[in-house]
Design a protein around this motif. Sequence first.
Motif, PDB file in Angstrom:
ATOM      1  N   GLU A 153      16.718  -7.676  32.582  1.00  0.00           N
ATOM      2  CA  GLU A 153      16.406  -6.532  31.642  1.00  0.00           C
ATOM      3  C   GLU A 153      17.489  -5.533  31.555  1.00  0.00           C
ATOM      4  O   GLU A 153      17.698  -4.892  32.663  1.00  0.00           O
ATOM      5  CB  GLU A 153      14.891  -5.948  31.761  1.00  0.00           C
ATOM      6  CG  GLU A 153      14.832  -5.090  30.774  1.00  0.00           C
ATOM      7  CD  GLU A 153      13.528  -4.208  30.941  1.00  0.00           C
ATOM      8  OE1 GLU A 153      13.140  -3.181  30.058  1.00  0.00           O
ATOM      9  OE2 GLU A 153      12.969  -4.135  32.105  1.00  0.00           O
ATOM     10  N   VAL A 161      18.825  -2.161  31.404  1.00  0.00           N
ATOM     11  CA  VAL A 161      18.161  -0.809  31.402  1.00  0.00           C
ATOM     12  C   VAL A 161      18.824   0.417  31.033  1.00  0.00           C
ATOM     13  O   VAL A 161      18.473   1.501  30.850  1.00  0.00           O
ATOM     14  CB  VAL A 161      17.352  -0.687  32.429  1.00  0.00           C
ATOM     15  CG1 VAL A 161      16.190  -1.590  32.710  1.00  0.00           C
ATOM     16  CG2 VAL A 161      18.016  -0.550  33.663  1.00  0.00           C
ATOM     17  N   HIS A 179      21.015  -3.597  34.986  1.00  0.00           N
ATOM     18  CA  HIS A 179      19.907  -4.503  34.844  1.00  0.00           C
ATOM     19  C   HIS A 179      18.759  -4.320  35.871  1.00  0.00           C
ATOM     20  O   HIS A 179      19.176  -4.182  37.073  1.00  0.00           O
ATOM     21  CB  HIS A 179      20.465  -5.885  34.817  1.00  0.00           C
ATOM     22  CG  HIS A 179      21.594  -6.375  33.932  1.00  0.00           C
ATOM     23  ND1 HIS A 179      22.897  -5.975  34.206  1.00  0.00           N
ATOM     24  CD2 HIS A 179      21.621  -6.972  32.882  1.00  0.00           C
ATOM     25  CE1 HIS A 179      23.669  -6.153  33.203  1.00  0.00           C
ATOM     26  NE2 HIS A 179      22.947  -6.821  32.229  1.00  0.00           N
ATOM     27  N   ARG A 180      17.593  -4.825  35.343  1.00  0.00           N
ATOM     28  CA  ARG A 180      16.499  -4.707  36.390  1.00  0.00           C
ATOM     29  C   ARG A 180      15.868  -6.283  36.343  1.00  0.00           C
ATOM     30  O   ARG A 180      15.969  -6.749  35.260  1.00  0.00           O
ATOM     31  CB  ARG A 180      15.246  -3.690  35.631  1.00  0.00           C
ATOM     32  CG  ARG A 180      14.098  -3.875  36.698  1.00  0.00           C
ATOM     33  CD  ARG A 180      13.145  -2.809  36.535  1.00  0.00           C
ATOM     34  NE  ARG A 180      13.568  -1.552  36.326  1.00  0.00           N
ATOM     35  CZ  ARG A 180      13.557  -0.520  35.253  1.00  0.00           C
ATOM     36  NH1 ARG A 180      12.906  -1.229  34.320  1.00  0.00           N
ATOM     37  NH2 ARG A 180      14.214   0.564  35.142  1.00  0.00           N
ATOM     38  N   SER A 189      17.193  -3.850  40.979  1.00  0.00           N
ATOM     39  CA  SER A 189      18.318  -3.546  40.004  1.00  0.00           C
ATOM     40  C   SER A 189      19.845  -3.805  40.455  1.00  0.00           C
ATOM     41  O   SER A 189      20.145  -3.858  41.571  1.00  0.00           O
ATOM     42  CB  SER A 189      18.292  -2.126  39.450  1.00  0.00           C
ATOM     43  OG  SER A 189      17.206  -1.448  38.891  1.00  0.00           O
TER      44      SER A 189
END
Length: 129
Positions: free
Chosen positions: A29, A31, A46-47, A52
């Motif tokens: 994801e 972020v 990104h997570r 992360s």
Amino acid sequence: MTHHRILPRLIVPDPDRASAYYRDALGAEEVFRALGDDGRPTVVEHRLGGSSFRVSPAVPAWGWLSPDDLGGSAVLMEIEVDDPDGTGARMTADGAEVAVPIENRPYGKRSGRIRDPFGHLWIITGEPR
């Protein structure tokens, strides 16, 4: 207690393309995104589960070199997933190559290594089947 967090940063030729790849292939994801004066991303965070990582463009003047610039990757990213085979299949379908096949290992994990389209090596690991 002081709060610390390590954020690996993968240096890539094209952060937009890399970000799309990691979203599609790994389910990461996005972020955070910072843009430079030219409108291109300087960092994309990104997570992935509780972890992360970031991607940034190669900037040789700063010493930020991609695996292609270096002739390979000096770091292995390891991701533990529920379905190593499915993750490996998504990664290769999106342009990665198998460096070491995903299979059951004698140390009790199912794992292998995948080189993503940007030259970074990922250990994909999970429970054996």
